[in-house]
Design an enzyme around this catalytic site. Structure first.
Site, PDB file in Angstrom:
ATOM      1  N   CYS A 361     -28.043  -2.095  25.187  1.00 53.39           N
ATOM      2  CA  CYS A 361     -28.868  -3.301  25.328  1.00 53.39           C
ATOM      3  C   CYS A 361     -28.352  -4.360  24.352  1.00 53.39           C
ATOM      4  O   CYS A 361     -28.281  -4.123  23.147  1.00 53.39           O
ATOM      5  CB  CYS A 361     -30.305  -2.921  25.002  1.00 53.39           C
ATOM      6  SG  CYS A 361     -31.429  -4.275  24.763  1.00 53.39           S
ATOM      7  N   CYS A 364     -30.463  -5.318  21.331  1.00 49.66           N
ATOM      8  CA  CYS A 364     -30.486  -4.265  20.316  1.00 49.66           C
ATOM      9  C   CYS A 364     -29.128  -4.157  19.630  1.00 49.66           C
ATOM     10  O   CYS A 364     -29.027  -3.868  18.441  1.00 49.66           O
ATOM     11  CB  CYS A 364     -30.840  -2.917  20.929  1.00 49.66           C
ATOM     12  SG  CYS A 364     -32.218  -2.989  22.071  1.00 49.66           S
TER      13      CYS A 364
END
Ligand SMILES: *[C@@H]1O[C@H](CO)[C@@H](O)[C@H](O)[C@H]1NC(C)=O
Ligand SMILES: *[C@@H]1O[C@H](CO)[C@@H](O)[C@H](O)[C@H]1NC(C)=O
Length: 435
Positions: A361, A364
């Site tokens: 992600c 992230c």
């Protein structure tokens, strides 16, 4: 049970250091946190250059995260102040001299035109520009794939990134990089058996202070990220609006003493440990930022001066903290052994910074990279012999260097931990209302 379990976490003394949670809370929440927030909103600190497209070096990553909340919006090039984009400003006299020298070369000047001082500076600069001090795999920010990201517009919060992919990242970090024996499983999940957990902790107890510290730093980082995700949880997601806020249930599942069989409180202690390590690094690096020629350069003179004043104010405040961690207890034993241990420590940590390129992600990945680079910079400061040898007795040394990337990540990473400590207080109040 939540309160009991929790209260026992956030009070009392911490292991491996001489301070208590209450002192840190008061110091952070009322004195440091508000000023730090202000600093991090400034142009200098909000723009972070990062390469989010580096391939994962350990396995084939198929980036399966199509979630909108994972997206990172890079800056348009005209959003970022020219002073930040231009590579012309570097962070020391020597670097400025080197710049002069490069310019001279571009203009076709021959070597003889360089003053002796410049030549010496260039030599020195190249000499200590090696990465031997570095705890992180440095992003190639010259790469065409590297882009500026506005951290204020891409806040760290709940993205829904979890499941096997996220699980794999953390387990690789713990299982392969934390100096741990192959035979003992680390209790990642809350539901695992007590027996395994106890074996793990008695193993941890048996480690030397450095290896234990390494594990605690990683665990602290993990805890901090989970505090943020619980505090900025996606509470409402419909066509009208998205709402992020505190999710007490999520927090309890991760940190409640009873629900996690004691693991949660340990995680939070590790968070405080991480806080102390970064705090200590900041207090130690003060002389570097006090150099008269150091600027938080964006090109806006008035703002740059104000920013530096605020930065120094914060660092003096940090220095006044009465219970600093003593990093001299690290790597203090037999010289050869200490050296080897330090090298191990560094290699393991670099590995972790590379693993961040495998996070599926993007949001992230951005915050993971930023926070590991920040912690890496803190470790570089704490264990740099250049800094130890030259500061503060002999005044600010020009041998110790930090790049803009390191500075931005150092303060933003500390800002995240500081926010976590602040959020713990919010959760404490919320939990009181629940019961
Ligand atoms: C809070 O988190 C839990 C999982 O820990 C989830 O089941 C619940 O739906 C969340 N609450 C809200 C309001 O989103
Ligand atoms: C680095 O990480 C990789 C992948 O997890 C692992 O195979 C390797 O042994 C690690 N090296 C060190 C020094 O931790």
């Amino acid at each position: 049970p939540g309160i009991q379990g929790y209260a026992s976490v956030v009070s009392g003394y911490l292991d491996d250091c001489t301070c208590d949670v209450e002192t840190i809370d008061k110091f952070n929440n009322y004195r440091l946190f508000p000023r730090l927030q202000k600093l991090l909103e400034s142009d200098y600190f909000r723009y972070y250059k990062v390469n989010l497209r580096k391939p994962c070096p350990f396995w084939n990553d198929i980036n399966q995260c199509g979630r909108r909340d994972c997206a990172v919006k890079p800056c348009h090039s005209d959003e970022v102040p020219d002073g930040i984009k231009s590579a012309s400003y570097k962070y020391s006299k020597e670097a400025n001299l080197l710049e002069e020298c490069e310019q001279a070369e571009r203009l076709g000047a021959v070597d003889e035109s360089l003053s002796e001082e410049t030549q010496k500076a260039v030599l020195q600069w190249t000499k200590h520009d090696d990465s031997s001090d570095s705890f992180c795999e440095v992003d190639d920010i010259q790469s065409p794939d590297a882009e500026y990201v506005d951290l204020l517009l891409n806040p760290e919060r709940y993205t829904g990134y979890k499941g096997p992919d996220a699980w794999r990242i953390w387990s690789v970090i713990y299982e392969e990089n934390c100096f741990k024996p192959q035979t003992i499983q680390r209790p990642l999940a809350s539901g695992q058996g007590k027996h395994k957990e106890n074996t793990f902790y008695s193993w941890l107890e048996g480690l030397c202070v450095e290896k234990r510290a390494f594990y605690r730093l990683i665990s602290g980082l993990h805890a901090s990220i989970n505090v943020h995700l619980s505090a900025r949880y996606l509470l409402q997601d419909n066509w009208l609006e998205k709402k992020w806020g505190h999710n007490v249930t999520e927090f309890q599942q991760r940190f409640d003493g009873v629900l996690t069989e004691g693991e949660g409180p340990r995680r939070l202690k590790n968070l405080y440990f991480l806080y102390l390590i970064e705090l200590r690094a900041l207090s130690k690096v003060l002389p570097f930022f006090e150099r008269p020629d150091f600027q938080l350069f964006t090109g806006n003179k008035v703002q740059d001066v104000e920013n530096k004043e605020l930065l120094l104010e914060i660092l003096h405040e940090v220095k006044s903290f009465p219970l600093h961690f003593d990093e001299n207890s690290f790597f203090a034993g037999d010289k050869n052994e200490a050296h080897k241990l330090k090298e191990d420590f560094r290699l393991h940590f670099r590995n972790i910074s590379r693993i961040m390129d495998c996070v599926g992600c993007f949001k992230c990945r951005l915050w993971g990279k930023l926070q590991t680079q920040g912690l890496g910079t803190a470790l570089k400061i704490l264990f740099s012999e250049k800094l130890i040898a030259n500061m503060p007795e002999s005044g600010p040394s020009y041998e110790f260097q930090l790049t803009r990337q390191e500075i931005v990540s150092l303060f933003n990473a500390f800002g995240r931990i500081s926010t976590s400590v602040r959020e713990l207080e919010n959760f404490r109040h919320l939990l009181q209302n629940v019961h």
